[in-house]
Design a protein around this motif. Sequence first.
Motif, PDB file in Angstrom:
ATOM      1  N   GLY A  15      19.594  13.746  24.190  1.00 41.86           N
ATOM      2  CA  GLY A  15      19.166  13.914  25.578  1.00 41.86           C
ATOM      3  C   GLY A  15      20.296  14.255  26.533  1.00 41.86           C
ATOM      4  N   ALA A  16      21.547  14.113  26.089  1.00 40.80           N
ATOM      5  CA  ALA A  16      22.676  14.479  26.951  1.00 40.80           C
ATOM      6  C   ALA A  16      22.619  15.986  27.225  1.00 40.80           C
ATOM      7  CB  ALA A  16      24.003  14.108  26.292  1.00 40.80           C
ATOM      8  N   PRO A  17      23.032  16.410  28.397  1.00 40.47           N
ATOM      9  CA  PRO A  17      22.949  17.832  28.743  1.00 40.47           C
ATOM     10  C   PRO A  17      24.027  18.684  28.068  1.00 40.47           C
ATOM     11  CG  PRO A  17      23.981  16.626  30.525  1.00 40.47           C
ATOM     12  CD  PRO A  17      23.542  15.601  29.508  1.00 40.47           C
ATOM     13  N   TYR A  18      23.782  19.993  28.047  1.00 39.29           N
ATOM     14  CA  TYR A  18      24.769  20.957  27.579  1.00 39.29           C
ATOM     15  C   TYR A  18      25.717  21.278  28.726  1.00 39.29           C
ATOM     16  CZ  TYR A  18      26.976  25.173  25.864  1.00 39.29           C
ATOM     17  OH  TYR A  18      27.901  26.091  25.463  1.00 39.29           O
ATOM     18  N   SER A  19      26.991  21.436  28.402  1.00 39.53           N
ATOM     19  CA  SER A  19      27.983  21.890  29.367  1.00 39.53           C
ATOM     20  C   SER A  19      29.033  22.692  28.616  1.00 39.53           C
ATOM     21  CB  SER A  19      28.636  20.696  30.071  1.00 39.53           C
ATOM     22  OG  SER A  19      29.645  21.141  30.953  1.00 39.53           O
ATOM     23  N   TYR A  20      29.209  23.949  28.980  1.00 33.42           N
ATOM     24  CA  TYR A  20      30.200  24.791  28.319  1.00 33.42           C
ATOM     25  C   TYR A  20      31.568  24.139  28.441  1.00 33.42           C
ATOM     26  CZ  TYR A  20      33.092  28.721  27.033  1.00 33.42           C
ATOM     27  OH  TYR A  20      34.009  29.519  26.420  1.00 33.42           O
ATOM     28  N   TYR A  73      27.987  18.293  26.931  1.00 32.48           N
ATOM     29  CA  TYR A  73      28.695  18.712  25.715  1.00 32.48           C
ATOM     30  C   TYR A  73      28.396  20.166  25.385  1.00 32.48           C
ATOM     31  CZ  TYR A  73      28.660  13.689  24.460  1.00 32.48           C
ATOM     32  OH  TYR A  73      28.799  12.335  24.432  1.00 32.48           O
ATOM     33  N   ASP A  74      29.381  20.857  24.806  1.00 30.67           N
ATOM     34  CA  ASP A  74      29.066  22.035  24.028  1.00 30.67           C
ATOM     35  C   ASP A  74      29.039  21.552  22.573  1.00 30.67           C
ATOM     36  OD1 ASP A  74      31.759  21.915  23.149  1.00 30.67           O
ATOM     37  OD2 ASP A  74      32.367  23.700  24.262  1.00 30.67           O
ATOM     38  N   CYS A  75      28.753  22.424  21.618  1.00 27.38           N
ATOM     39  CA  CYS A  75      28.545  21.935  20.239  1.00 27.38           C
ATOM     40  C   CYS A  75      29.779  21.266  19.649  1.00 27.38           C
ATOM     41  CB  CYS A  75      28.024  23.043  19.332  1.00 27.38           C
ATOM     42  SG  CYS A  75      29.197  24.383  18.997  1.00 27.38           S
ATOM     43  N   SER A  76      30.943  21.901  19.771  1.00 25.71           N
ATOM     44  CA  SER A  76      32.139  21.311  19.170  1.00 25.71           C
ATOM     45  C   SER A  76      32.676  20.155  20.006  1.00 25.71           C
ATOM     46  CB  SER A  76      33.223  22.366  18.955  1.00 25.71           C
ATOM     47  OG  SER A  76      33.636  22.925  20.190  1.00 25.71           O
ATOM     48  N   GLY A  77      32.392  20.153  21.289  1.00 27.94           N
ATOM     49  CA  GLY A  77      32.756  19.010  22.124  1.00 27.94           C
ATOM     50  C   GLY A  77      31.954  17.775  21.744  1.00 27.94           C
ATOM     51  N   PHE A  78      30.692  17.990  21.378  1.00 26.98           N
ATOM     52  CA  PHE A  78      29.843  16.890  20.934  1.00 26.98           C
ATOM     53  C   PHE A  78      30.354  16.293  19.625  1.00 26.98           C
ATOM     54  CE2 PHE A  78      26.237  15.695  18.157  1.00 26.98           C
ATOM     55  CZ  PHE A  78      25.890  14.510  18.788  1.00 26.98           C
ATOM     56  N   THR A  79      30.658  17.144  18.639  1.00 23.29           N
ATOM     57  CA  THR A  79      31.160  16.622  17.365  1.00 23.29           C
ATOM     58  C   THR A  79      32.523  15.960  17.552  1.00 23.29           C
ATOM     59  OG1 THR A  79      32.007  18.825  16.797  1.00 23.29           O
ATOM     60  CG2 THR A  79      29.844  18.214  15.906  1.00 23.29           C
ATOM     61  N   ARG A  80      33.354  16.565  18.370  1.00 22.02           N
ATOM     62  CA  ARG A  80      34.679  15.990  18.654  1.00 22.02           C
ATOM     63  C   ARG A  80      34.535  14.600  19.276  1.00 22.02           C
ATOM     64  NH1 ARG A  80      40.077  17.167  19.769  1.00 22.02           N
ATOM     65  NH2 ARG A  80      40.879  16.254  21.671  1.00 22.02           N
ATOM     66  N   TRP A  81      33.682  14.466  20.306  1.00 23.10           N
ATOM     67  CA  TRP A  81      33.475  13.181  20.962  1.00 23.10           C
ATOM     68  C   TRP A  81      32.920  12.143  19.987  1.00 23.10           C
ATOM     69  CZ3 TRP A  81      29.357   9.940  21.648  1.00 23.10           C
ATOM     70  CH2 TRP A  81      29.525   8.895  22.555  1.00 23.10           C
ATOM     71  N   THR A  82      31.967  12.540  19.161  1.00 23.45           N
ATOM     72  CA  THR A  82      31.338  11.602  18.226  1.00 23.45           C
ATOM     73  C   THR A  82      32.353  11.045  17.233  1.00 23.45           C
ATOM     74  OG1 THR A  82      29.227  12.759  18.438  1.00 23.45           O
ATOM     75  CG2 THR A  82      29.482  11.311  16.545  1.00 23.45           C
ATOM     76  N   PHE A  83      33.243  11.883  16.750  1.00 21.26           N
ATOM     77  CA  PHE A  83      34.220  11.456  15.752  1.00 21.26           C
ATOM     78  C   PHE A  83      35.485  10.855  16.353  1.00 21.26           C
ATOM     79  CE2 PHE A  83      31.626  13.817  12.859  1.00 21.26           C
ATOM     80  CZ  PHE A  83      31.859  13.246  11.633  1.00 21.26           C
ATOM     81  N   THR A 124      23.071  22.348  22.160  1.00 22.30           N
ATOM     82  CA  THR A 124      22.893  23.783  22.369  1.00 22.30           C
ATOM     83  C   THR A 124      22.711  24.064  23.861  1.00 22.30           C
ATOM     84  OG1 THR A 124      20.481  23.720  22.154  1.00 22.30           O
ATOM     85  CG2 THR A 124      21.760  24.078  20.120  1.00 22.30           C
ATOM     86  N   SER A 125      23.022  25.292  24.239  1.00 25.70           N
ATOM     87  CA  SER A 125      22.888  25.666  25.649  1.00 25.70           C
ATOM     88  C   SER A 125      21.432  25.633  26.096  1.00 25.70           C
ATOM     89  CB  SER A 125      23.484  27.055  25.891  1.00 25.70           C
ATOM     90  OG  SER A 125      22.837  28.014  25.078  1.00 25.70           O
ATOM     91  N   SER A 126      20.501  25.784  25.166  1.00 26.55           N
ATOM     92  CA  SER A 126      19.086  25.812  25.537  1.00 26.55           C
ATOM     93  C   SER A 126      18.465  24.431  25.709  1.00 26.55           C
ATOM     94  CB  SER A 126      18.286  26.597  24.497  1.00 26.55           C
ATOM     95  OG  SER A 126      18.372  25.961  23.233  1.00 26.55           O
TER      96      SER A 126
END
Length: 173
Positions: free
Chosen positions: A55-60, A68-78, A141-143
């Motif tokens: 539910g967190a929003p997308y942010s480039y 998060y963007d996709c790699s920012g999300f994985t980076r934050w999670t790990f 995802t951005s969508s």
Amino acid sequence: MTGSHTKHSPLMYLAAAVAAFAFLVAAAGSAAAHTQDGAFAQRRHIRKRALGQTGAPYSYGGASPSGYDCSGFTRWTFLNHGASLPHSSIEQFRLAKKKGFQRIWKRKSLKPGDLIFHKTTSARVGHAGIYIGNGKFVSSTSSSGVRVRSLWDSYWGPRWVGGTRVPATRANY
């Protein structure tokens, strides 16, 4: 006894020291909840951490719960949970070449906590996410921001590239 002078036995001091130690261990345990021991515990914790951001929003360029963007999300999670990841999906994919990391080519070989990658641009890898089990992954995802998706659906299925297992989640599973 007069005044405030009371004599304490060595046993009382020992009991106080044990109680203080137990308190410190309990306090450190809650603060150290992000450093799980063992691969299975790491996988479970990473899965829970990723799902907690649904539910967190997308942010480039984003790498925090505010977006998060996709790699920012994985980076934050790990972050502090098994791997220090670069903020780039292709660079995260390339980690499998480093000692201790493992490339996963077949989706059926994935385990919860594995990084997963898809080709969504002209580059070899354009999207990163985290496998959570049962053919599903979490990504941003951005969508639609952070949400759970199927590795096999009509969009993601044909775009599968591979996965990467980090050292902290490799053993004891």
